[in-house]
Write a protein that holds these residues in place. Structure first.
Motif, PDB file in Angstrom:
ATOM      1  N   UNK A 117       0.834  -1.205   0.000  1.00  0.00           N
ATOM      2  CA  UNK A 117       0.000   0.000   0.000  1.00  0.00           C
ATOM      3  C   UNK A 117       0.872   1.260   0.000  1.00  0.00           C
ATOM      4  N   UNK A 118       0.311   2.339  -0.473  1.00  0.00           N
ATOM      5  CA  UNK A 118       0.996   3.630  -0.534  1.00  0.00           C
ATOM      6  C   UNK A 118       0.239   4.612   0.344  1.00  0.00           C
ATOM      7  N   UNK A 119       0.920   5.664   0.701  1.00  0.00           N
ATOM      8  CA  UNK A 119       0.295   6.710   1.504  1.00  0.00           C
ATOM      9  C   UNK A 119       0.499   8.050   0.822  1.00  0.00           C
ATOM     10  N   UNK A 120      -0.557   8.846   0.821  1.00  0.00           N
ATOM     11  CA  UNK A 120      -0.483  10.211   0.299  1.00  0.00           C
ATOM     12  C   UNK A 120      -1.105  11.142   1.325  1.00  0.00           C
ATOM     13  N   UNK A 121      -0.574  12.345   1.387  1.00  0.00           N
ATOM     14  CA  UNK A 121      -1.172  13.391   2.210  1.00  0.00           C
ATOM     15  C   UNK A 121      -1.768  14.418   1.257  1.00  0.00           C
ATOM     16  N   UNK A 122      -3.081  14.522   1.287  1.00  0.00           N
ATOM     17  CA  UNK A 122      -3.785  15.478   0.438  1.00  0.00           C
ATOM     18  C   UNK A 122      -4.083  16.731   1.245  1.00  0.00           C
ATOM     19  N   UNK A 123      -3.644  17.865   0.734  1.00  0.00           N
ATOM     20  CA  UNK A 123      -4.015  19.129   1.347  1.00  0.00           C
ATOM     21  C   UNK A 123      -5.338  19.522   0.678  1.00  0.00           C
ATOM     22  N   UNK A 124      -6.401  19.412   1.429  1.00  0.00           N
ATOM     23  CA  UNK A 124      -7.740  19.687   0.916  1.00  0.00           C
ATOM     24  C   UNK A 124      -8.116  21.120   1.280  1.00  0.00           C
ATOM     25  N   UNK A 125      -8.593  21.853   0.278  1.00  0.00           N
ATOM     26  CA  UNK A 125      -8.965  23.261   0.476  1.00  0.00           C
ATOM     27  C   UNK A 125     -10.422  23.435   0.080  1.00  0.00           C
ATOM     28  N   UNK A 126     -11.139  24.155   0.899  1.00  0.00           N
ATOM     29  CA  UNK A 126     -12.539  24.424   0.573  1.00  0.00           C
ATOM     30  C   UNK A 126     -12.581  25.554  -0.456  1.00  0.00           C
ATOM     31  N   UNK A 127     -13.148  25.241  -1.621  1.00  0.00           N
ATOM     32  CA  UNK A 127     -13.413  26.253  -2.652  1.00  0.00           C
ATOM     33  C   UNK A 127     -14.913  26.222  -2.883  1.00  0.00           C
ATOM     34  N   UNK A 128     -15.568  27.261  -2.417  1.00  0.00           N
ATOM     35  CA  UNK A 128     -17.025  27.258  -2.470  1.00  0.00           C
ATOM     36  C   UNK A 128     -17.522  26.156  -1.552  1.00  0.00           C
ATOM     37  N   UNK A 129     -18.483  25.374  -2.013  1.00  0.00           N
ATOM     38  CA  UNK A 129     -19.019  24.320  -1.153  1.00  0.00           C
ATOM     39  C   UNK A 129     -18.215  23.011  -1.201  1.00  0.00           C
ATOM     40  N   UNK A 130     -17.160  22.950  -2.034  1.00  0.00           N
ATOM     41  CA  UNK A 130     -16.460  21.692  -2.292  1.00  0.00           C
ATOM     42  C   UNK A 130     -15.042  21.705  -1.742  1.00  0.00           C
ATOM     43  N   UNK A 131     -14.620  20.566  -1.218  1.00  0.00           N
ATOM     44  CA  UNK A 131     -13.234  20.380  -0.809  1.00  0.00           C
ATOM     45  C   UNK A 131     -12.465  19.854  -2.012  1.00  0.00           C
TER      46      UNK A 131
END
Length: 161
Positions: A117-131
């Motif tokens: 398995x692999x691991x990723x770190x996603x930097x999620x940003x709220x743009x409007x109503x969506x991440x």
């Protein structure tokens, strides 16, 4: 408020339940295509990235060599792979950490259906109503996808046309 107190307040901040659920749902949708037979859609063609990454992708696509593979076109950005087993593919959020208002780091464990398995770190940003994905850190992008885009754009722009 001192810098230390501000950092402690941010570190102890909890993610509202609605945001936590929304991020889980968005990550599920981001990785859902991998649970089906391969499609021809490249990750950068999907509406899952922030406006900043989309602008970098447009710039990258303008300078990408037509007859060569560059550092960003030799594998899938999201699964960190070239092949996967759709019937056994799983991507799961294992942790979420608020970074600052409107930005959450989501750690995702990616199982391609075979291999390690692999691991990723996603930097999620709220743009409007969506991440949306605002950056991604992994073994393939230790300094982030944004940095990889900047470096690849600069390298591709120097290639003869």
């Amino acid at each position: 408020m001192s810098l230390t107190a501000a950092l402690l307040a941010l570190a102890s901040a909890t993610l509202p339940a609605a945001d936590s659920v929304a991020i889980n749902r968005q990550v599920f949708e981001i990785y859902r295509p991998y649970t089906r037979p391969m499609t021809s859609t490249s990750p950068w063609e999907r509406p899952i990235f922030t406006a900043e990454i989309n602008a970098l992708v447009r710039q990258w696509r303008r300078v990408t060599p037509q007859d060569e593979i560059d550092d960003l076109s030799d594998g899938d950005w999201l699964c960190l792979c070239q092949d996967w087993e759709p019937s056994r593919f799983v991507a799961m959020v294992t942790a979420k950490r608020p970074v600052r208002p409107g930005i959450v780091e989501a750690t995702v464990r990616i199982n391609l259906g075979e291999g390690t398995p692999r691991t990723a770190r996603l930097m999620m940003k709220r743009e409007g109503p969506t991440w949306k994905i605002d950056d991604m850190f992994s073994s393939d992008y230790p300094r982030g996808l944004k940095q990889a885009l900047h470096v690849t754009i600069a390298a591709d722009a120097k290639l003869p046309k």
